[in-house]
Design a protein around this motif. Structure first.
Motif, PDB file in Angstrom:
ATOM      1  N   LYS A 111       0.971  -1.147   0.383  1.00 44.45           N
ATOM      2  CA  LYS A 111      -0.202  -0.135  -0.383  1.00 44.45           C
ATOM      3  C   LYS A 111       0.828   1.149  -0.127  1.00 44.45           C
ATOM      4  N   PRO A 112       0.641   2.570  -0.334  1.00 45.46           N
ATOM      5  CA  PRO A 112       1.415   3.868  -0.909  1.00 45.46           C
ATOM      6  C   PRO A 112       0.857   4.311  -0.209  1.00 45.46           C
ATOM      7  N   VAL A 113       1.932   5.608   0.979  1.00 45.25           N
ATOM      8  CA  VAL A 113       2.428   6.019   2.173  1.00 45.25           C
ATOM      9  C   VAL A 113       2.275   7.396   1.513  1.00 45.25           C
ATOM     10  N   GLY A 114       2.184   8.269   1.907  1.00 45.59           N
ATOM     11  CA  GLY A 114       2.385   9.899   1.662  1.00 45.59           C
ATOM     12  C   GLY A 114       2.977  10.605   2.624  1.00 45.59           C
ATOM     13  N   PHE A 115       3.588  11.818   2.810  1.00 47.18           N
ATOM     14  CA  PHE A 115       3.826  11.992   3.275  1.00 47.18           C
ATOM     15  C   PHE A 115       3.291  13.875   3.601  1.00 47.18           C
ATOM     16  N   VAL A 116       2.658  14.227   4.757  1.00 44.17           N
ATOM     17  CA  VAL A 116       2.888  15.891   5.068  1.00 44.17           C
ATOM     18  C   VAL A 116       3.602  15.562   6.339  1.00 44.17           C
ATOM     19  N   SER A 117       4.842  17.225   6.732  1.00 42.73           N
ATOM     20  CA  SER A 117       5.682  17.093   7.190  1.00 42.73           C
ATOM     21  C   SER A 117       5.383  18.432   7.740  1.00 42.73           C
ATOM     22  N   ALA A 127      12.332  13.426   8.798  1.00 39.11           N
ATOM     23  CA  ALA A 127      11.053  12.910   9.391  1.00 39.11           C
ATOM     24  C   ALA A 127      10.485  11.901   8.712  1.00 39.11           C
ATOM     25  N   VAL A 128      11.435  12.412   7.582  1.00 42.90           N
ATOM     26  CA  VAL A 128       9.354  11.208   6.476  1.00 42.90           C
ATOM     27  C   VAL A 128      10.804  11.026   5.687  1.00 42.90           C
ATOM     28  N   GLU A 129      12.326  11.339   5.153  1.00 43.41           N
ATOM     29  CA  GLU A 129      13.230  10.949   5.220  1.00 43.41           C
ATOM     30  C   GLU A 129      14.102   9.961   6.208  1.00 43.41           C
ATOM     31  N   HIS A 130      13.595   9.667   7.043  1.00 41.30           N
ATOM     32  CA  HIS A 130      13.876   8.725   7.931  1.00 41.30           C
ATOM     33  C   HIS A 130      13.143   7.571   7.826  1.00 41.30           C
ATOM     34  N   LEU A 131      11.281   7.842   7.190  1.00 41.01           N
ATOM     35  CA  LEU A 131      10.534   7.124   7.542  1.00 41.01           C
ATOM     36  C   LEU A 131      10.403   6.126   6.751  1.00 41.01           C
ATOM     37  N   ARG A 132      10.823   6.427   5.546  1.00 42.56           N
ATOM     38  CA  ARG A 132      10.711   5.564   3.984  1.00 42.56           C
ATOM     39  C   ARG A 132      11.434   4.819   4.166  1.00 42.56           C
ATOM     40  N   PRO A 133      12.484   4.535   4.726  1.00 40.05           N
ATOM     41  CA  PRO A 133      13.447   2.751   4.716  1.00 40.05           C
ATOM     42  C   PRO A 133      12.354   2.015   5.957  1.00 40.05           C
ATOM     43  N   VAL A 134      11.523   2.840   6.993  1.00 32.59           N
ATOM     44  CA  VAL A 134      10.728   2.213   7.952  1.00 32.59           C
ATOM     45  C   VAL A 134       9.568   1.689   6.800  1.00 32.59           C
ATOM     46  N   PHE A 135       9.598   2.087   6.811  1.00 24.68           N
ATOM     47  CA  PHE A 135       7.625   1.561   5.728  1.00 24.68           C
ATOM     48  C   PHE A 135       8.173   0.866   4.583  1.00 24.68           C
ATOM     49  N   SER A 136       9.772   1.242   3.770  1.00 25.99           N
ATOM     50  CA  SER A 136       9.926   0.108   3.063  1.00 25.99           C
ATOM     51  C   SER A 136      10.125  -1.466   3.237  1.00 25.99           C
ATOM     52  N   GLU A 137      10.407  -1.029   5.362  1.00 26.33           N
ATOM     53  CA  GLU A 137      10.477  -2.953   6.134  1.00 26.33           C
ATOM     54  C   GLU A 137       9.002  -3.107   5.908  1.00 26.33           C
ATOM     55  N   HIS A 139       7.069  -3.612   3.677  1.00 26.07           N
ATOM     56  CA  HIS A 139       6.400  -4.136   2.553  1.00 26.07           C
ATOM     57  C   HIS A 139       5.499  -2.273   1.538  1.00 26.07           C
ATOM     58  N   SER A 140       5.453  -1.517   2.449  1.00 27.21           N
ATOM     59  CA  SER A 140       5.087  -0.486   2.067  1.00 27.21           C
ATOM     60  C   SER A 140       5.522   0.514   0.399  1.00 27.21           C
ATOM     61  N   VAL A 141       4.718   1.341  -0.015  1.00 26.20           N
ATOM     62  CA  VAL A 141       5.287   2.288  -1.165  1.00 26.20           C
ATOM     63  C   VAL A 141       5.535   3.705  -0.436  1.00 26.20           C
ATOM     64  N   THR A 142       6.593   4.218  -0.400  1.00 22.39           N
ATOM     65  CA  THR A 142       6.733   5.268  -0.277  1.00 22.39           C
ATOM     66  C   THR A 142       6.163   6.372  -1.102  1.00 22.39           C
ATOM     67  N   VAL A 143       5.492   7.340  -2.070  1.00 21.26           N
ATOM     68  CA  VAL A 143       5.234   8.389  -3.083  1.00 21.26           C
ATOM     69  C   VAL A 143       6.459   9.219  -2.652  1.00 21.26           C
ATOM     70  N   ARG A 144       7.243  10.015  -4.171  1.00 26.20           N
ATOM     71  CA  ARG A 144       8.079  10.372  -3.531  1.00 26.20           C
ATOM     72  C   ARG A 144       7.683  12.171  -3.450  1.00 26.20           C
ATOM     73  N   ASP A 145       6.242  12.547  -3.702  1.00 32.48           N
ATOM     74  CA  ASP A 145       5.997  14.036  -3.479  1.00 32.48           C
ATOM     75  C   ASP A 145       5.728  14.341  -2.564  1.00 32.48           C
ATOM     76  N   THR A 146       6.040  14.858  -1.774  1.00 34.92           N
ATOM     77  CA  THR A 146       5.565  15.393   0.229  1.00 34.92           C
ATOM     78  C   THR A 146       4.756  17.235   0.141  1.00 34.92           C
ATOM     79  N   VAL A 147       3.858  17.435   1.041  1.00 35.06           N
ATOM     80  CA  VAL A 147       3.706  18.599   1.818  1.00 35.06           C
ATOM     81  C   VAL A 147       4.443  18.760   3.308  1.00 35.06           C
ATOM     82  N   SER A 148       5.497  19.733   2.410  1.00 34.22           N
ATOM     83  CA  SER A 148       5.982  20.242   3.996  1.00 34.22           C
ATOM     84  C   SER A 148       5.492  21.702   4.574  1.00 34.22           C
ATOM     85  N   PHE A 149       5.942  22.247   5.774  1.00 36.89           N
ATOM     86  CA  PHE A 149       5.430  23.219   6.038  1.00 36.89           C
ATOM     87  C   PHE A 149       7.090  23.399   7.331  1.00 36.89           C
TER      88      PHE A 149
END
Length: 197
Positions: A111-117, A127-137, A139-149
């Motif tokens: 399943k895909p995972v997006g991030f709003v940081s 935080a997002v870059e640290h979460l990407r390999p965790v979700f990969s573990e 078996h999720s797919v993280t989307v490249r495009d994010t929203v950040s404030f």
């Protein structure tokens, strides 16, 4: 698009007192609600009831812990995609986010995972870059495009509205579009060939 609406679970990651996460999450949830073909489930980890200590390997949780884990399992399992709304704590993500990931496994698969940081100068992007390999573990797919404030406290007015809606609304639309593409593609793939470990 499938006949059944895609369900996006928006996960509010911060559980601290005085947190800013609900302001950001409410704004993003409103962007999701603009899509009539999406079902929305907002999951606030502050109310999740998951303890911070996992049962031993192979052990099953009991009592209130078991009920909280099962409720969360059902909500995550019903989602076709996830969006994690996360701050940045000490160059990374909150323990509450890692906790909900670790309590579950199959619910994240394929399943895909997006991030709003959000945060200070970095806007929570570490935080997002640290979460990407965790979700990969899991078996999720993280989307490249994010929203950040960046410097989030100056990015919203007292009513919880962005001070620069054009920029963040455009970023949210792009990320939601990408998330939906992946959600539909992975849903079709899982239906054609169930994802197994």
């Amino acid at each position: 698009m499938s006949a059944k609406p895609l369900r996006i679970a928006v996960i509010i990651g911060s559980v601290r007192e005085g947190r800013f996460g609900p302001v950001v999450a409410n704004w993003f949830a409103d962007r999701v609600r603009e899509h009539s073909d999406i079902e929305l489930d907002v999951i606030d980890l502050k109310d999740a009831g998951l303890p911070m200590v996992l049962p031993g390997f192979g052990a099953q949780p009991a009592g209130e812990t078991a009920a909280a884990a099962e409720t969360m399992r059902e909500r995550l399992g019903a989602a076709h995609a996830f969006v994690v709304v996360t701050p940045e704590y000490n160059h990374s993500y909150p323990a509450s986010v890692k906790n909900v990931i670790d309590w579950h496994n199959r619910e994240w698969h394929a399943k895909p995972v997006g991030f709003v940081s959000y945060g200070g100068m970095s806007g929570g992007q570490r935080a997002v870059e640290h979460l990407r390999p965790v979700f990969s573990e899991v078996h999720s797919v993280t989307v490249r495009d994010t929203v950040s404030f960046h410097n989030v406290w100056s990015q919203f007015d007292g009513e919880g509205n962005p001070t620069d809606p054009e920029g963040c609304n455009s970023a949210a639309k792009l990320m939601i579009d990408r998330l939906l593409w992946w959600a539909e593609a992975l849903q079709e793939a899982r239906a054609k060939s169930p994802y197994t470990m």
